[in-house]
Design a protein around this motif. Structure first.
Motif, PDB file in Angstrom:
ATOM      1  N   TYR A  27       0.829  -1.202   0.000  1.00  0.00           N
ATOM      2  CA  TYR A  27       0.000   0.000   0.000  1.00  0.00           C
ATOM      3  C   TYR A  27       0.864   1.253   0.000  1.00  0.00           C
ATOM      4  CZ  TYR A  27      -3.125   3.635   1.557  1.00  0.00           C
ATOM      5  OH  TYR A  27      -3.818   4.790   1.643  1.00  0.00           O
ATOM      6  N   TYR A  28       1.928   1.226   0.833  1.00  0.00           N
ATOM      7  CA  TYR A  28       2.842   2.361   0.900  1.00  0.00           C
ATOM      8  C   TYR A  28       3.429   2.656  -0.478  1.00  0.00           C
ATOM      9  CZ  TYR A  28       6.951   5.139   2.010  1.00  0.00           C
ATOM     10  OH  TYR A  28       7.896   6.130   2.045  1.00  0.00           O
ATOM     11  N   LEU A  29       3.840   1.579  -1.163  1.00  0.00           N
ATOM     12  CA  LEU A  29       4.443   1.749  -2.485  1.00  0.00           C
ATOM     13  C   LEU A  29       3.443   2.348  -3.478  1.00  0.00           C
ATOM     14  CD1 LEU A  29       6.538  -1.517  -2.859  1.00  0.00           C
ATOM     15  CD2 LEU A  29       7.385   0.817  -2.571  1.00  0.00           C
ATOM     16  N   LEU A  30       2.238   1.771  -3.506  1.00  0.00           N
ATOM     17  CA  LEU A  30       1.232   2.253  -4.445  1.00  0.00           C
ATOM     18  C   LEU A  30       0.842   3.690  -4.133  1.00  0.00           C
ATOM     19  CD1 LEU A  30      -0.985  -0.927  -4.648  1.00  0.00           C
ATOM     20  CD2 LEU A  30       0.631  -0.055  -6.337  1.00  0.00           C
ATOM     21  N   HIS A  31       0.689   3.981  -2.848  1.00  0.00           N
ATOM     22  CA  HIS A  31       0.276   5.315  -2.436  1.00  0.00           C
ATOM     23  C   HIS A  31       1.343   6.348  -2.767  1.00  0.00           C
ATOM     24  CE1 HIS A  31      -1.796   8.327  -0.061  1.00  0.00           C
ATOM     25  NE2 HIS A  31      -0.627   8.630   0.474  1.00  0.00           N
ATOM     26  N   ASN A  32       2.568   5.985  -2.506  1.00  0.00           N
ATOM     27  CA  ASN A  32       3.670   6.923  -2.669  1.00  0.00           C
ATOM     28  C   ASN A  32       3.951   7.235  -4.133  1.00  0.00           C
ATOM     29  OD1 ASN A  32       4.773   8.124  -0.495  1.00  0.00           O
ATOM     30  ND2 ASN A  32       6.795   7.210  -0.809  1.00  0.00           N
ATOM     31  N   ASN A  33       3.871   6.181  -4.962  1.00  0.00           N
ATOM     32  CA  ASN A  33       4.304   6.360  -6.333  1.00  0.00           C
ATOM     33  C   ASN A  33       3.166   6.680  -7.294  1.00  0.00           C
ATOM     34  OD1 ASN A  33       7.128   5.826  -5.895  1.00  0.00           O
ATOM     35  ND2 ASN A  33       6.463   3.752  -5.409  1.00  0.00           N
ATOM     36  N   TRP A  34       1.988   6.150  -6.994  1.00  0.00           N
ATOM     37  CA  TRP A  34       0.885   6.373  -7.929  1.00  0.00           C
ATOM     38  C   TRP A  34      -0.366   6.971  -7.288  1.00  0.00           C
ATOM     39  CZ3 TRP A  34       3.819   1.774  -8.210  1.00  0.00           C
ATOM     40  CH2 TRP A  34       4.696   1.732  -9.324  1.00  0.00           C
ATOM     41  N   GLY A  35      -0.204   7.335  -5.995  1.00  0.00           N
ATOM     42  CA  GLY A  35      -1.299   8.036  -5.339  1.00  0.00           C
ATOM     43  C   GLY A  35      -2.549   7.220  -5.041  1.00  0.00           C
TER      44      GLY A  35
END
Ligand SMILES: Nc1ncnc2c1ncn2[C@@H]1O[C@H](COP(=O)(O)OP(=O)(O)OP(=O)(O)O)[C@@H](O)[C@H]1O
Ligand SMILES: [Mg+2]
Lengths: 401, 255
Positions: A27-35
């Motif tokens: 989730y952190y990755l998706l949130h950080n990179n693609w919002g």
């Protein structure tokens, strides 16, 4: 039966934490990179679902650790838990990359930003140049225009790292015509300015002596404490054990607090300057030396201790005659090594108010005087290198004694 | 009744649970040269170390010269210890100090702690130390560090150190076990001489029966922490020997 339930719970717990972590990271990755945004509740429920699913399948990390089945006993590459482990390691690495903001592009393309300090290192300002008041007086006698004199008065006493910098500045101040007439004369009238070198050497001496004093002051404390922190010297009574444990614990705590933290404390306590730095290094040295010294005592040959005890010697006499002769040369070696470390640490301690060369380095760095920074870096390197060599030499001498 | 040392019902159980001494009863007369025999692990070192309290006993009584050793504390214990010299298999000298200093440490039991802080030496002590070094034939080595001495020489230094105590009893724990046979004999000869000339009682653990026969006036054998033989050296025959060392043992002659 009871153990079975306990292990099941432990296994489920491990699995749940595993899935929670995995989905959290994703989730952190998706949130950080693609919002992307997802409800927290959703992550929780998914984690629970996967926990149950894989636990029922009978091949998961929790199963592997607490409730092994036939499929968990297979080699890691042939089972689910092995690959789950691989996935979580990869995800962890990716998250780490994101958090640290690793950016190879910047690393290779923004090198020019470090140009200032790099040129400072390759061209340290050992000697500086300046226009003195006297040279201005001479120009006045030569009948130079008042207008030019006024322009020049702004840079009187200003220290240039090299003649070239001085020339560039003159070009900037004077117009082309004026520079053509007076430039070379002015440049020939510049004189050497060694203030930076002097200042740096003074600060360096401060640092070395600060480290030396910190070491010297630490020796008697550490020396005495080390006897009480040595397992083999303390009697196995309540008092003996308590003394041993208390001293060891305090030493460990004090050692794990970095000297830089002590420096911050002491620079508030006694004010910024070498004294604060010395106190910081002293505290750290006492703790470190106590540990090293007492380990040395624990390594001594116990035979002579027994022999001296058998002659009817008192405890103190036994320490003096059977323990001290055995530890004296390793103690010296450790102490010199400590001084060596302290000189290095003193530089860093200086950054946070511990005085000495570190303080000067920080000031110059903040003024963006890269050539001075270069000079200081070279001086530090020279001292550290020399100390390192001397201490290594002395130590090999001592340990072969 | 002139026992110098009386040991009654002595038990020693180590922390790990090893029952090393199981009720030792032993009386040592003044002037005896008592040899302790026994297999490795039979408890010889343990017994010797109990006598001067280098290790604490579990129960029993030790009377030295009429005084109850196990009840002594602090200064009184030091007074007992300084009358009992001890010699070790590994010599236990302080290797990076000079021979003379090592011998002088034998006097520590007589010197005030504060006094010895200054490492100052009393002239009469130095004279005595030199006399004792001369006795073991090592006077010329007085300024040498003991680490540079041979094993036999080191053990003689240790004897000189014990002599500094003016001991009434010398405990020797396998004093010759790490020496070659010839050197072993010469070291034993020094001990025998102290026993005869100075009338110092000696309790010495050994592994060599030949040396036991040559120097001992009495032999006590330990097995698994118990005394299995107590008598004259000449009384040890084949059967006794097997009792001590086990059925398979053969006597190896060392000359
Ligand atoms: N410090 C110790 N802690 C625990 N057990 C010990 C300790 N020292 C000796 N022992 C045990 O006590 C028993 C007697 O040992 P001891 O050293 O007295 O035998 P020994 O007759 O002197 O043997 P050796 O001839 O090998 O010197 C052995 O079983 C040994 O393992
Ligand atoms: Mg032994």
């Amino acid at each position: 039966m009871k153990g079975q339930i306990k292990n099941t719970l432990k296994g489920l717990m491990v699995d749940f934490l595993f899935w929670l972590y995995l989905f959290g990271c994703l989730y952190y990755l998706l949130h950080n990179n693609w919002g992307w945004t997802v409800r927290n509740k959703f992550i929780l429920i998914t984690a629970m679902f996967f926990t149950g699913l894989f636990f029922l399948i009978g091949d998961s990390l929790g199963r592997k650790s607490f409730l092994p089945t036939a499929s968990t006993n297979r080699k890691w590459s042939h089972s689910v838990w092995g690959w789950l482990l691989v996935i979580v390691l990869i995800v962890t690495f990716l998250v780490g990359w994101n958090i640290v903001e690793v950016n190879p592009y910047k690393f290779f393309t923004k090198f020019r930003n470090a140009g200032g300090i790099t040129s400072g290192i390759f061209d340290p300002s050992i000697v500086g140049y300046q226009l003195s008041n006297q040279s201005l007086e001479e120009l006045k006698l030569d009948g130079v225009d008042q207008e030019i004199l006024e322009k020049l008065s702004g840079i009187i006493g200003k220290r240039y790292n090299t003649r070239k910098v001085c020339r560039d500045d003159l070009k900037r101040i004077l117009d082309e015509e004026e520079f053509r007439i007076y430039g070379e004369i002015l440049l020939s009238k510049t004189e050497k300015n060694m203030t930076m070198l002097n200042q740096a050497l003074t600060a360096l001496a401060e640092t070395i002596f600060l480290a030396l004093l910190a070491t010297i002051f630490a020796i008697p404390f550490a020396f005495i404490l080390s006897f009480f922190a040595a397992r083999n010297l303390m009697p196995h009574t309540f008092l003996g054990n308590s003394v041993y444990i208390i001293i060891r614990t305090i030493a460990t705590i004090f050692r794990s607090i970095e000297a830089i933290v002590w420096a911050i404390i002491f620079s508030v306590w006694v004010g910024i300057g070498p004294f604060a730095g010395m106190l910081a290094l002293m505290i750290h040295s006492i703790a470190a030396l106590t540990k090293l010294y007492s380990e040395q005592i624990e390594n001594i040959d116990h035979g002579p201790v027994e022999a001296i005890k058998a002659t009817g010697a008192s405890t103190i006499q036994t320490w003096i005659f059977a323990v001290i002769p055995q530890i004296i040369s390793p103690y010296l070696a450790f102490t010199i090594y400590r001084w060596d470390i302290n000189v290095r640490m003193a530089t860093i301690v200086g950054f946070v108010g511990g005085g000495g060369i570190g303080l000067l380095l920080m000031q110059q760095q903040q003024l963006l005087r890269w050539h001075n920074v270069g000079l200081i870096i070279w001086l530090i390197a020279a001292v550290v290198w020399t100390m390192d060599m001397i201490s290594a030499k002395v130590r090999t001498k001592l340990t072969s004694m | 009744m002139s026992y110098l040392l009386e040991i009654r019902e002595l038990h020693k159980i180590y922390e790990g649970g090893t029952h090393a001494l199981k009720g030792i009863d032993l009386n040592v007369r003044k002037g005896e040269f008592l040899i302790l025999l026994g297999l490795s692990g039979s408890g010889k070192s343990t017994l010797l170390r109990c006598i001067n309290r280098l290790i604490e006993t579990s129960s029993g009584e030790i009377i030295f010269d009429g005084k109850n050793v196990l009840q002594m504390k602090g200064r009184n214990l030091r007074y007992i210890r300084r009358q009992i010299g001890m010699i070790f298999q590994q010599f236990n000298l302080i290797k990076n100090l000079s021979t003379l200093t090592n011998v002088l440490t034998g006097k520590l039991g007589y010197v005030n702690t504060i006094h010895s802080l200054g490492f100052r030496r009393c002239r009469s002590d130095v004279a005595a130390a030199e006399k004792n070094l001369e006795r073991v034939g090592l006077l010329e080595f007085r300024m040498k560090k003991t680490r540079n001495l041979s094993g036999g020489q080191q053990q003689r230094v240790a004897i000189a150190r014990a002599l500094m105590q003016n001991p009434r009893l010398i405990l020797a724990d396998e004093p010759v076990a790490s020496l070659d046979p010839a050197t072993a004999d010469s070291v034993m000869r020094y001990l025998g001489e102290l026993n005869k000339k100075d009338n110092i009682t000696v309790v010495c653990s050994l592994h060599f029966l030949s040396l036991a026969r040559k120097y001992g006036s009495r032999v006590v054998a330990l097995k698994d922490g118990e005394i299995v033989f107590d008598g004259l050296p000449s009384e040890i025959n084949e059967q006794k020997f097997k009792d001590i060392y086990g059925e398979e043992a053969e006597e190896v002659e060392i000359r």
